[in-house]
Write a protein that holds these residues in place. Structure first.
Motif, mmCIF file in Angstrom:
data_model
loop_
_atom_site.group_PDB
_atom_site.id
_atom_site.type_symbol
_atom_site.label_atom_id
_atom_site.label_comp_id
_atom_site.label_asym_id
_atom_site.label_seq_id
_atom_site.Cartn_x
_atom_site.Cartn_y
_atom_site.Cartn_z
ATOM 1 N N PHE A 4 1.123 -1.513 -0.183
ATOM 2 C CA PHE A 4 0.213 0.547 0.156
ATOM 3 C C PHE A 4 1.005 1.542 0.063
ATOM 4 O O PHE A 4 0.255 2.624 -0.430
ATOM 5 N N MET A 5 2.099 0.619 0.656
ATOM 6 C CA MET A 5 3.061 1.857 0.339
ATOM 7 C C MET A 5 3.499 2.328 -0.917
ATOM 8 O O MET A 5 4.289 3.819 -1.653
ATOM 9 N N ASN A 6 3.145 1.891 -2.429
ATOM 10 C CA ASN A 6 3.266 3.052 -3.390
ATOM 11 C C ASN A 6 2.076 3.137 -4.251
ATOM 12 O O ASN A 6 2.545 3.595 -5.362
ATOM 13 N N LEU A 7 1.350 3.397 -3.226
ATOM 14 C CA LEU A 7 -0.313 4.068 -4.053
ATOM 15 C C LEU A 7 0.391 5.247 -4.450
ATOM 16 O O LEU A 7 1.081 6.319 -3.915
ATOM 17 N N SER A 8 -0.193 6.021 -5.010
ATOM 18 C CA SER A 8 0.085 7.565 -5.088
ATOM 19 C C SER A 8 0.138 8.160 -3.897
ATOM 20 O O SER A 8 -1.007 8.852 -3.225
ATOM 21 N N SER A 9 0.965 9.231 -4.407
ATOM 22 C CA SER A 9 0.540 10.134 -3.587
ATOM 23 C C SER A 9 0.154 11.224 -2.701
ATOM 24 O O SER A 9 -0.309 12.568 -1.922
ATOM 25 N N ASN A 54 3.498 -5.859 9.562
ATOM 26 C CA ASN A 54 3.218 -4.577 10.152
ATOM 27 C C ASN A 54 3.433 -3.410 8.836
ATOM 28 O O ASN A 54 3.477 -3.929 7.535
ATOM 29 N N PHE A 55 2.503 -2.604 8.772
ATOM 30 C CA PHE A 55 1.673 -2.177 8.424
ATOM 31 C C PHE A 55 2.833 -0.244 8.591
ATOM 32 O O PHE A 55 2.721 -0.088 9.992
ATOM 33 N N PRO A 56 3.307 -0.168 7.883
ATOM 34 C CA PRO A 56 3.965 1.154 7.766
ATOM 35 C C PRO A 56 3.399 2.083 7.863
ATOM 36 O O PRO A 56 2.890 2.525 6.873
ATOM 37 N N ASN A 57 4.096 2.658 8.822
ATOM 38 C CA ASN A 57 3.345 4.103 9.492
ATOM 39 C C ASN A 57 4.248 5.085 8.523
ATOM 40 O O ASN A 57 4.040 6.608 8.863
ATOM 41 N N ARG A 95 2.600 9.540 6.444
ATOM 42 C CA ARG A 95 3.559 10.952 5.536
ATOM 43 C C ARG A 95 2.788 11.102 4.541
ATOM 44 O O ARG A 95 3.389 12.113 3.447
ATOM 45 N N PHE A 96 2.138 10.216 3.663
ATOM 46 C CA PHE A 96 1.821 10.736 2.813
ATOM 47 C C PHE A 96 1.489 12.499 2.739
ATOM 48 O O PHE A 96 -0.060 12.627 3.494
ATOM 49 N N PRO A 97 1.069 12.956 1.103
ATOM 50 C CA PRO A 97 1.177 14.473 1.700
ATOM 51 C C PRO A 97 -0.999 15.744 1.653
ATOM 52 O O PRO A 97 -0.711 15.912 1.897
ATOM 53 N N SER A 139 5.965 9.330 16.334
ATOM 54 C CA SER A 139 6.837 10.642 17.319
ATOM 55 C C SER A 139 6.888 11.692 17.021
ATOM 56 O O SER A 139 6.297 12.844 17.490
ATOM 57 N N SER A 140 6.380 12.012 15.478
ATOM 58 C CA SER A 140 6.373 13.261 14.364
ATOM 59 C C SER A 140 6.829 13.217 13.366
ATOM 60 O O SER A 140 6.171 12.076 12.202
ATOM 61 N N ASN A 141 6.070 14.288 12.292
ATOM 62 C CA ASN A 141 6.147 14.388 10.637
ATOM 63 C C ASN A 141 5.130 13.466 10.864
ATOM 64 O O ASN A 141 4.296 13.244 9.345
ATOM 65 N N TRP A 142 3.231 14.286 11.279
ATOM 66 C CA TRP A 142 1.777 13.413 10.833
ATOM 67 C C TRP A 142 1.485 14.216 9.851
ATOM 68 O O TRP A 142 2.294 14.676 9.252
ATOM 69 N N SER A 143 1.243 13.124 8.298
ATOM 70 C CA SER A 143 0.330 13.919 7.508
ATOM 71 C C SER A 143 -0.527 14.923 8.273
ATOM 72 O O SER A 143 -1.877 14.615 8.755
#
Length: 880
Positions: A211-216, A231-234, A238-240, A259-263
């Protein structure tokens, strides 16, 4: 002429406009071919009003969109059809909630609509059809929604051939499977997709990292109840452009909250893992809720139920846009932070099923927009704050299962929009405040399991919208107010386990006016005299409990004519007389819906009626004075699961028609005068768990008559005090698989229930009979005492590793006393002595690793007196 010239130009324009208007008003925008395609598609399905769930449809469930599709009418005016204003081509089709029922054909004429840009088939029933690969023909499609439409099989790879797709919703087709290869194609080819909703699909083989390869450009990703594991990558956070994300359901999933850099655009976050019983699941999202959660300034909806621990960070008060917050079903602890009061836009706050302690902060009254507040199932204490009265928009309030004390604040009556109030399972005391009468919108009031005292306020009759009133397990006293008669919408009423006037008050007759009542519970109140005849008016009753009172007289005939009754509990009273005196001859003939009948512990006499309804699952007539044969027949398809006739005066033989009750789990006919040989034909009842034949006139051998396994689920066997002879029933004992189970969870045992009815059994302990009101699923025992069994005690008894009770006393069994060491074992019970303990048998049990707990009364009394040293446990063993 000049006048005509001046007017001719405007007149010509008007003439042209009128001509064009006439032309367009008579010309169909929709092409003839596309209209025919839709009409042909219409014939593929029938209209079935169960095919669409009205709870998810935004209009009345009595109309299908395709009913407006008729030949001769412009198809662009049909319901659910949208056309291009210039070309007339159909570009959108919305048939959601249209009650379509039938198989979706792979060659559907729907595929002729090559200009389609939006297709919505959600909430129909296509009867487990496959999604046709031909769907790839919609090359201009931007929006596809086939959610909740009973599609099955594999998601076709051809969906990835829809290059313009912006939103795809395949959710809640529970038999639809998405495999890794198909997901890879979707991710690679759907470069324009913004919204991807796949909740409810089976993805057991999918690796979450794909799912991390989906469109940004992704804005929405819904993956709830997909059986994902691992494990689902966190990095998803960070998807913009991500605004909405949900993940969870049953399964071993891990996703660490960053812990930081949330969407920063995130508006909707749902990470919840619960099983069907709403207990904590296996999902882990990093254990702690970090301070960085306060950075999500755009968040409006937050629901986290993923084994979080620790406290709620104060930074949560920064989420000023939040309207919905649920942190229920975690392991959160500490106090509820006062910073929650800063969430002034909040309409729903759910913190139930955690370990919060301390008081509710008074500042909670700042949340003036709240409509729902649930703090149930925590360790909250102190008094209920009067500031709750400031939540004037509140409609739902649940503070149950906590440790609140003191009175209900009278100011709660100011929250006049409340429709549901639950304060049950606390330590609240004092009187029920009359100010509750101000809550005229209440439909549900639960105050049970507290310490309320005094009378029910008469003003409760003002709550005319109430459908459920539950006040059981308090110290309420006095008279039941006649104003209850005003609660004409009431369907559920429980006043059990209180201290109301011991004489049935005349006011209880007013309950007979509650014509909508389906559940009525008045047990454990010491009511005496006869049942008021006004209760005969309650023709909608399905559940009636008057047990544990002092009611007397004969059973009123009307009680056997309530047409919808399913559960009738009249046990532990002083009813007398016969129950087969009514017409028709069998009282049961009127009980076509009856599931549970409990008349135990009364003084009823005479013969038991001779017919049982097939619906009956529990019949308990224990501890009465019934006599004669068990004359009633057990019909084919008998649904009986619990039959208890213990402690009567019945004689004759057990009827062989019992074999028709294939689901029978409990059979107790102990303490009667029933005779005959051991009923070997009971071997065919493979679900039987409790068999009690004690204190009757059975005789003969108890050896099995067949080779196949018998009684595999039996956990309680009591044949004591009969005239059984011969060797112990070795072939039966070696098939008692349920008594050999070493893996039962003894840390959290459950009681044996049949149709929500807690089973009971009478056991003998040191010469006295005790009725166990519930049978734990970890309890197993064998009682063969006071018979004429002979021979040796077989080794097979040692395999019964779950055995809690074994009584072989007062038989003619032969044993050989030998020296015995019982070091490194666990003997419970009295430390000083073991009375009447046959050491040879004990050696067999210990040799097999049986742990003998305090419930084990292995009393093998013989005509001998011996003193023998036993190493490691006791010093004296006395057999007397």
């Amino acid at each position: 002429m000049r006048i005509f010239t001046k007017l001719s130009a405007p007149l010509c324009l008007l003439f042209v406009f009128l001509c064009l208007k006439t032309a367009f008003s008579t010309t169909h925008l929709c092409s003839h071919e596309e209209a025919l395609a839709l009409l042909q598609f219409k014939t593929s399905f029938s209209i079935n009003y169960t095919a669409s769930d009205p709870d998810y449809c935004d209009y009345q469930p009595n109309y299908s969109k395709i009913e407006s599709w008729k030949e001769g009418i412009d198809c662009c005016s049909w319901d659910g059809v949208s056309c291009d204003n210039v070309t007339g081509h159909i570009i959108a089709l919305n048939l959601s909630c249209s009650f379509l029922y039938g198989t979706f054909p792979s060659n559907s004429t729907l595929f002729f609509l090559r200009n389609l840009q939006s297709l919505n088939l959600a909430l129909n029933d296509f009867r487990l059809s496959k999604i046709p690969p031909e769907i790839s023909q919609f090359t201009r499609l931007k929006h596809l929604d086939v959610s909740s439409s009973q599609f099955s099989g594999q998601v076709p790879r051809e969906i990835a051939h829809l290059p313009k797709l912006v939103s795809l919703n395949l959710s809640y087709n529970w038999d639809l499977i998405l495999e890794t290869t198909t997901l890879r194609y979707l991710v690679q080819n759907l470069s324009e997709v913004r919204e991807l909703v796949l909740s409810g699909l089976s993805m057991t083989s999918v690796n979450p990292r794909f799912f991390m390869n989906l469109s940004s450009s992704l804005t929405t990703l819904r993956l709830f109840n997909c059986q994902l594991r691992g494990n689902f990558p966190n990095s998803i956070f960070r998807f913009p452009n991500l605004k909405r994300f949900s993940l969870g359901g049953k399964g071993n999933l891990t996703i660490d909250l960053p812990s930081s850099n949330w969407s920063s655009p995130l508006q909707d976050l749902y990470l919840v893992d619960m099983d069907q019983d709403l207990y904590l699941g296996d999902m882990d999202c990093g254990r702690r809720l970090r301070e960085s959660i306060g950075d999500l300034k755009s968040l409006q909806y937050l629901s986290l139920g993923c084994n979080l621990e620790g406290s709620i960070p104060a930074s949560i008060g920064n989420l000023s846009q939040l309207t919905y917050l649920s942190l229920s079903y975690n392991n959160l602890s500490g106090q509820i932070p006062s910073s929650l009061a800063d969430l002034t836009q909040l309409t729903c706050l759910y913190l139930s099923n955690n370990q919060f302690s301390g008081p509710i902060p008074a500042s909670i009254g700042n949340l003036r927009q709240l409509t729902s507040l649930d703090l149930s199932s925590n360790n909250l204490s102190g008094q209920i704050p009067s500031s709750l009265a400031d939540l004037t928009q509140l409609t739902y309030l649940d503070l149950s299962n906590n440790q609140f004390s003191g009175p209900i604040p009278a100011s709660i009556g100011n929250v006049r929009q409340l429709t549901s109030l639950d304060l049950s399972f606390n330590n609240l005391s004092g009187q029920i405040p009359s100010s509750l009468a101000n809550l005229t919108q209440l439909t549900s009031l639960d105050l049970y399991n507290n310490q309320f005292s005094g009378p029910i306020p008469a003003s409760i009759g003002n709550l005319r919208q109430l459908t459920s009133l539950v006040l059981y397990s308090n110290n309420l006293s006095g008279q039941i107010p006649s104003s209850l008669a005003n609660l004409t919408q009431l369907t559920y009423l429980s006043l059990s386990d209180n201290q109301f006037s011991s004489r049935i008050p005349a006011s209880i007759a007013s309950i007979g006016n509650l014509s909508q009542l389906t559940y009525l519970m008045l047990s454990s109140n010491n009511f005496n005299r006869q049942i008021p005849s006004s209760l005969a008016n309650l023709t909608q009753l399905t559940y009636l409990s008057l047990s544990y009172n002092l009611l007397n007289g004969t059973l009123p005939p009307w009680i056997f004519t309530l047409p919808l009754l399913e559960y009738l509990f009249l046990s532990h009273n002083q009813f007398q007389g016969q129950i087969n005196q009514f017409r028709p001859n069998s009282m049961f003939s009127a009980f076509q819906n009856l599931k549970i009948l409990d008349l135990s512990h009364n003084s009823l006499i005479g013969k038991i009626p001779n017919c049982l309804p097939k619906s009956l699952s529990v019949l308990n007539l224990q501890a009465n004075y019934f006599d004669g044969n068990i004359a009633f027949g057990f019909p084919e398809g008998c649904g009986l699961r619990n039959l208890n006739l213990h402690g009567n005066q019945m004689d004759g033989l057990l009827p062989r028609s019992l074999v028709n009750c294939r689901m029978l789990e409990v059979l107790d006919v102990g303490n009667n005068n029933i005779g005959g040989t051991f009923p070997h034909w009971l071997e065919s009842l493979l679900d039987l768990q409790v068999l009690v034949l004690r204190s009757n006139k059975f005789h003969g051998s108890v050896q099995s008559t067949k080779q196949s396994p018998s009684f595999p689920k039996l956990r309680v066997l009591d044949l004591s005090s009969n005239d059984f002879r011969g060797p112990l029933p070795v072939r039966y004992i070696e098939n008692f698989k349920a008594m050999m189970d070493l893996y039962r969870d003894e840390d959290s045992p459950e009681y044996m229930n049949v149709s929500s009815y807690q089973c009971s059994v009478v056991v003998t302990w040191k010469g006295f009979d005790y009725e166990l009101p519930g049978i734990l699923t970890v309890f197993s025992s064998i009682h063969l005492s006071n018979n004429m069994f002979e021979g040796e005690i077989p080794d097979v008894i040692g395999k019964l590793s779950s055995l809690k009770g074994l009584n072989l006393s007062h038989n003619n069994l032969t044993v050989h006393l030998r020296s015995l060491s019982v070091e490194s074992n666990h003997l419970g019970g009295d430390q000083g002595e073991v009375l009447g303990l046959d050491l040879e048998s004990l050696k067999i049990l210990l040799k097999r690793g049986v742990f003998i707990g305090a419930m084990l009364y292995c009393l093998l009394v013989f005509a001998c007196k011996r003193v023998l040293a036993v190493e490691g446990v006791v010093n004296v063993v006395r057999s007397d």
